[in-house]
Design an enzyme around this catalytic site. Structure first.
Site, PDB file in Angstrom:
ATOM      1  N   THR A   1      -7.014   9.691  -3.968  1.00 10.30           N
ATOM      2  CA  THR A   1      -6.941   9.528  -2.515  1.00 10.30           C
ATOM      3  C   THR A   1      -6.317  10.765  -1.876  1.00 10.30           C
ATOM      4  OG1 THR A   1      -6.742   7.150  -2.789  1.00 10.30           O
ATOM      5  CG2 THR A   1      -6.086   8.034  -0.664  1.00 10.30           C
TER       6      THR A   1
ATOM      7  N   GLU B   1       0.828  -1.210   0.000  1.00 13.22           N
ATOM      8  CA  GLU B   1       0.000   0.000   0.000  1.00 13.22           C
ATOM      9  C   GLU B   1       0.864   1.262   0.000  1.00 13.22           C
ATOM     10  OE1 GLU B   1      -2.980  -0.248  -0.965  1.00 13.22           O
ATOM     11  OE2 GLU B   1      -4.317  -0.184   0.778  1.00 13.22           O
TER      12      GLU B   1
END
Length: 307
Positions: A181, A128
């Site tokens: 994001t 991630e």
């Protein structure tokens, strides 16, 4: 074991009230990945389908995780992997998390299952970080553990697997718009009022209690986000219309999946889920924005071995 094929599920993070701490895995969509042992050490991606992702081993979330695990385990073999993306990156459904978690799981299988689910979560968090700059745990832990998860602590990392009521279903709509994001993080306040914090953590407690007690009314009353959603919903066209359509059709609640643009609705039973699906589709069909939808059970197992 020389090779393995797996399914790594999409995930819904935050679940309204649990920003950066709650998530669950879905059954309907996810990635398929294969891992094959090679005598030559190192990692190689031989095929990527379904999305335009990098083949650079250090910049692709999946291969970066495999490389890290093999190095940590001091493995005497390499791995070739293929990735078929079953859903779009940037959807808010944990695309990079599916790659990273699937990679950790697959490599661990070829190593003889030497790492625990918690350790695999830590490896997947590295993926991630490679993909989006932050080692977040909510999506990857949901994919690895399956069902609902609570990230109770990051330091030390503690993941709690929560029960899932049998009739719980999720309906989701993915409007074909991009929400980065980074942008979704930047709209959030750095400080919040104490009374809002009290409301939010009471909702988190209520949601978890509802999951343990199969209390759908309590789940419904707790699926409320007064901290993040008011700021992020502006990034998702017609968000309020979708949420209203879902709740009018009988959904327990609706909210933003991850940082969006996907909107999820939790429902009790297949019949209501089908009604909610139709109601959301009807509310969005004249917006001029293309969209994709799915209905799913909550995925209790997490990552699955296909062959």
């Amino acid at each position: 074991m020389k090779s393995i094929k797996i399914f790594a599920p999409a995930t819904v993070a935050n679940v309204s009230c649990g920003f950066d701490s709650l998530g669950f895995a879905v059954d309907a969509i996810g990635d398929e990945m294969t891992f094959t042992k090679t005598t030559e050490k190192g990692v190689k991606i031989t095929q990527i389908t379904g999305a335009n992702l990098t083949y650079n081993v250090d910049k692709n979330a999946a291969s970066a995780v495999v490389k890290k695990i093999l190095n940590e385990a001091n493995a005497d073999f390499g791995i070739e992997l293929t990735i078929h993306k079953g859903f779009s990156p940037g959807s808010g459904l944990g695309s990079s998390a599916a790659s990273a978690a699937g990679a950790a799981f697959g490599a661990n299988q070829l190593l003889g299952k030497i790492y625990s689910e918690l350790e695999l979560t830590k490896f997947a968090m590295f993926g991630e970080e490679v993909a989006c700059g932050t080692p977040i745990a909510d999506n990857v832990s949901a994919a690895i553990y399956g069902g609902f998860v609570l990230v109770r602590s990051y330091n030390p990392l503690e993941i709690i697997k929560l029960p899932v009521p049998n009739e719980l279903r999720v309906v989701a709509i993915h409007p074909q718009v991009e929400v980065k994001t980074k942008d979704a993080r930047e709209v959030l306040p750095t400080e919040i009022a104490l009374k809002n914090a009290v409301t939010q953590w009471a909702n988190v407690g209520g949601l978890i209690s509802g999951l343990y007690s199969d209390n759908y009314n309590l789940i419904s009353n707790s699926l409320v986000d007064i901290i993040v959603e008011p700021h992020r919903k502006k990034l998702i066209p017609f968000f309020d219309d979708v949420k209203n359509a879902a709740t009018k059709a009988g959904a327990l609640g609706a909210g933003i999946s991850g940082s969006g643009p996907t909107i999820f609705a939790l429902c009790k039973g297949d019949e209501i889920a089908n009604e909610v699906y139709k109601s959301i589709a009807e509310s969005y069909k004249n917006t001029g924005i293309a969209f994709e939808m799915f209905i799913s059970k909550v995925n209790h197992e997490g990552i699955k071995i296909l062959e």
